[in-house]
Each structure stands twice: as structure tokens, then as C-alpha cells.
Design an enzyme around this catalytic site. Structure first.
Site, mmCIF file in Angstrom:
data_model
loop_
_atom_site.group_PDB
_atom_site.id
_atom_site.type_symbol
_atom_site.label_atom_id
_atom_site.label_comp_id
_atom_site.label_asym_id
_atom_site.label_seq_id
_atom_site.Cartn_x
_atom_site.Cartn_y
_atom_site.Cartn_z
ATOM 1 N N ASP A 51 0.814 -1.222 0.000
ATOM 2 C CA ASP A 51 0.000 0.000 0.000
ATOM 3 C C ASP A 51 0.850 1.276 0.000
ATOM 4 O O ASP A 51 0.663 2.158 0.864
ATOM 5 C CB ASP A 51 -0.908 0.050 1.249
ATOM 6 C CG ASP A 51 -1.803 -1.157 1.391
ATOM 7 O OD1 ASP A 51 -2.145 -1.764 0.370
ATOM 8 O OD2 ASP A 51 -2.182 -1.464 2.537
ATOM 9 N N GLU A 98 -11.309 0.632 -3.800
ATOM 10 C CA GLU A 98 -10.479 1.141 -2.691
ATOM 11 C C GLU A 98 -9.212 1.768 -3.273
ATOM 12 O O GLU A 98 -9.059 1.859 -4.503
ATOM 13 C CB GLU A 98 -10.110 0.002 -1.726
ATOM 14 C CG GLU A 98 -9.260 -1.092 -2.347
ATOM 15 C CD GLU A 98 -9.006 -2.278 -1.412
ATOM 16 O OE1 GLU A 98 -9.525 -2.310 -0.288
ATOM 17 O OE2 GLU A 98 -8.274 -3.199 -1.841
HETATM 18 O O1 FUB Z 1 -3.534 -3.373 3.307
HETATM 19 C C1 FUB Z 1 -4.880 -3.500 3.664
HETATM 20 C C2 FUB Z 1 -5.763 -3.071 2.546
HETATM 21 O O2 FUB Z 1 -5.501 -3.865 1.391
HETATM 22 C C3 FUB Z 1 -5.589 -1.665 2.046
HETATM 23 O O3 FUB Z 1 -6.080 -0.679 2.901
HETATM 24 C C4 FUB Z 1 -6.265 -1.791 0.743
HETATM 25 O O4 FUB Z 1 -6.096 -0.707 -0.119
HETATM 26 C C5 FUB Z 1 -5.678 -3.083 0.227
HETATM 27 O O5 FUB Z 1 -4.431 -2.896 -0.384
#
Ligand code: FUB
Length: 320
Positions: A12, A218
Site C-alpha cells: 500500500d 479502494e
Molecule cells: O492493506 C490492507 C488493505 O488492502 C488496504 O487498505 C487496501 O487498499 C488493500 O491494499
């Protein structure tokens, strides 16, 4: 493509240039023994490191642990994707974390230096929810983009209010949107009610929930190139990094295409940054862990635009 931190699992990435150096703010993956589920409980991270580079080909400096869940007064569990912004010589780290009732909130921690350590505030940002904050500055104003589906809990909210129970729109219904809110002058709260980051198709119609290869899931990021705002994000269960362009930070943004095809691993996540005259995509995959989706490794590769400003699609190397 280059793996940046072969000795540990980091994911991330947020990336920014501060004082001529490139700083990377990743999540710190670890083997916690929690089994994999759609809530993302297996992403059970408990601290952050900061990394910096003088050159994109050069060594990566690890500045060590800069924030630990045990030092955050309101903490429950799971430190996910963070970002950092600089204002008037102070550095503000924004991070999603479940509170003691297992609800994701977004917290702030402050430092005098880009490499931390960061001191957390006593409480999360009032009115914050969901995950994946990304902060963009323009003309002295700072805007936070955030939100994520499924384990990111965005489906539990409408109009910034918690629903009695989660509702995911289906089929031809409008997809859920990322959120944007301008930050207060002290950088510690929202200065306004979060608004939807609306994504449109080529006919000006909002992307639908069933359009899973294009709709937002996301991992918001925003950058500006040749006067245009590029909002980029992950499509989650279809494993793409996509982008859409607009004329101002609030959007709407018109869908343009795929930045990165699927990687090895379930999640895909990124930052786009200009450094020393070239553009780079920071992202992660699960190749070094043998495909364990909760043990991801950071990578960087050059990002190229064509003459019209379209981003050339990069091959993520996954087989989906
Ligand atoms: O790392 C946890 C979660 O997985 C992140 O917040 C998302 O964007 C995905 O990469």
C-alpha cells in the site's frame, strides 16, 4: 520493475517528494496467524515504517518504526494504508485503524520530520470512516480522498451516516463512490462534510455497481499532470488499477483506462509521483511470499503518458 525492500513485507505505498528526497509510506505486512476472509482480518498490521531514497535506482533507507498501534489511545486493530502531507514544516500522517468497537476510523499523527516518528492524536478525525486516506495539496488547500468496500466498510454508510446494516448496491445501481473532504487549517479535522468522488463513463453516466472492472473499490490516489487531475484507484475484486480524469479535485472524473493489470495476490494498490523529471508507479505484489495475499512486497516502475496524456498500461504479471 524493481522490488524496493526485499528484506520485509511492505504494501500500500504512498510516495511523496519532500525536501528533494522521495519518501515512501507503506503498510507493514506481517504473518499474524489470522485466517483469510472477505473482511480482510488477515491484514492485521500493527506498525508503520518510513523509507526514503535519494535516487530511484539508489539504496532505500529504512527509518524504522515511526508509529505503533500500542501508542494510539483509541486503537482497536489493523493499521492499513496511510498517507503523509506536509504543511508549514510539519508532517501529518493519516491512517485507517479499527477503533475499540471494530469500526474503521481515520487518525492523524504529527511529526516535525518526514521520516517521523509520528505522535498520534488522542482521537480519530471526527466524522471519519472507512479506509485508505490519500491527501492532495493545491494552493494551500488540502483534500483527503478515502473509502474502501468490503473489509473497508464503505458499504455501511450513506450520506456520511452509518446505516443500520451494510448495503452494497447491485447491477445497474450507481456504484459506491470514494469520498473527498477538505481538511481544516490545522490539518487535524475535516473542514467540510465528505462528498462523493463521482466516476462517469464516456457518455457522462455514473459508473454502476455491476461494472466491476471500472467502478471504485479502494486505494484512492490523485495526481495532476498537464493541468488535469488524475484520480486513480483499485477495482478490488477485479484486481485492476484504473484512472479517471477531471478538471478539479472534487471531480466528477471521467473513466480513462487501466494503469496496471492484475498482480500476483488479491489486492492491488499504488502511488503515482514525479521525481527528478520522470513519473513513477509504486505498487505491490505477492510474488516474493509465494502468493500469500497478506504478505506483499513493494515495487516501483516508470509510468509513461502518451502525447494526449493517456497512461500506458503496465503489465502486473498476474494470471487473472
Ligand atoms: O492493506 C490492507 C488493505 O488492502 C488496504 O487498505 C487496501 O487498499 C488493500 O491494499
Amino acid at each position: 520493475m524493481r522490488y524496493l525492500i526485499p528484506g520485509d513485507y511492505m504494501a500500500d505505498p504512498a510516495a511523496h517528494v519532500f525536501n528533494g528526497k522521495l519518501y515512501i509510506y507503506p503498510s507493514h505486512d506481517r504473518e499474524s496467524g489470522v485466517s483469510e476472509n472477505d473482511n480482510g482480518d488477515h491484514f492485521n498490521m500493527k506498525d508503520y515504517h518510513v523509507f526514503s531514497m535519494d535516487d530511484i535506482e539508489g539504496p532505500v533507507t529504512d527509518h524504522g518504526i515511526v508509529l505503533d498501534v500500542k501508542d494510539i489511545p483509541w486503537a482497536g486493530r489493523q493499521l492499513w494504508d496511510s498517507d503523509v502531507a506536509c504543511k508549514n514544516g510539519k508532517y501529518y500522517m493519516y491512517f485507517p485503524l479499527k477503533d475499540k468497537t471494530d469500526i474503521f476510523r481515520i487518525g492523524v499523527a504529527v511529526s516535525d520530520r518526514p521520516e517521523g516518528p509520528f505522535l498520534p492524536q488522542d482521537n480519530p478525525i471526527k466524522g471519519s470512516y472507512s479506509i485508505d486516506p490519500a491527501v492532495f495539496e493545491e494552493g494551500g488547500k488540502y483534500y483527503m480522498y478515502f473509502g474502501g468496500l468490503w473489509g473497508g466498510q464503505l458499504q455501511r454508510y450513506r450520506n456520511n451516516k452509518a446505516l443500520e446494516s451494510a448495503v452494497l448496491p447491485q447491477g445497474g445501481e450507481p456504484a459506491l463512490c470514494a469520498r473527498i473532504a477538505r481538511l481544516s487549517d490545522d490539518m487535524l479535522e475535516f473542514a467540510e462534510e465528505p462528498r462523493d468522488v463521482v466516476l462517469l463513463d464516456e457518455n457522462g453516466k455514473a459508473l454502476t455497481a455491476g461494472d466491476s472492472k471500472r467502478r471504485f473499490f479502494e486505494a484512492s490516489w490523485i495526481h495532476k499532470y498537464n493541468g488535469k487531475y488524475y484520480f486513480s484507484y483499485s477495482t478490488g475484486d477485479t484486481h485492476l488499477l484504473c484512472y479517471a480524469t477531471g478538471d478539479n479535485p472534487y471531480g466528477p472524473f471521467i473513466y480513462q483506462g487501466v494503469i496496471l493489470t492484475p498482480v500476483v495476490g488479491w489486492t492491488t494498490h499504488h502511488a503515482i509521483v514525479e521525481f527528478k523529471g520522470k513519473w513513477y508507479l509504486f505498487h505491490h505484489d505477492s510474488v516474493p511470499s509465494g502468493g500469500k495475499t497478506w504478505l506483499r512486497s513493494l515495487k516501483v516502475t516508470e509510468l509513461v503518458y502518451d502525447d494526449l496524456g493517456a497512461i500506458k498500461t503496465i503489465d502486473g504479471g498476474g494470471d487473472r
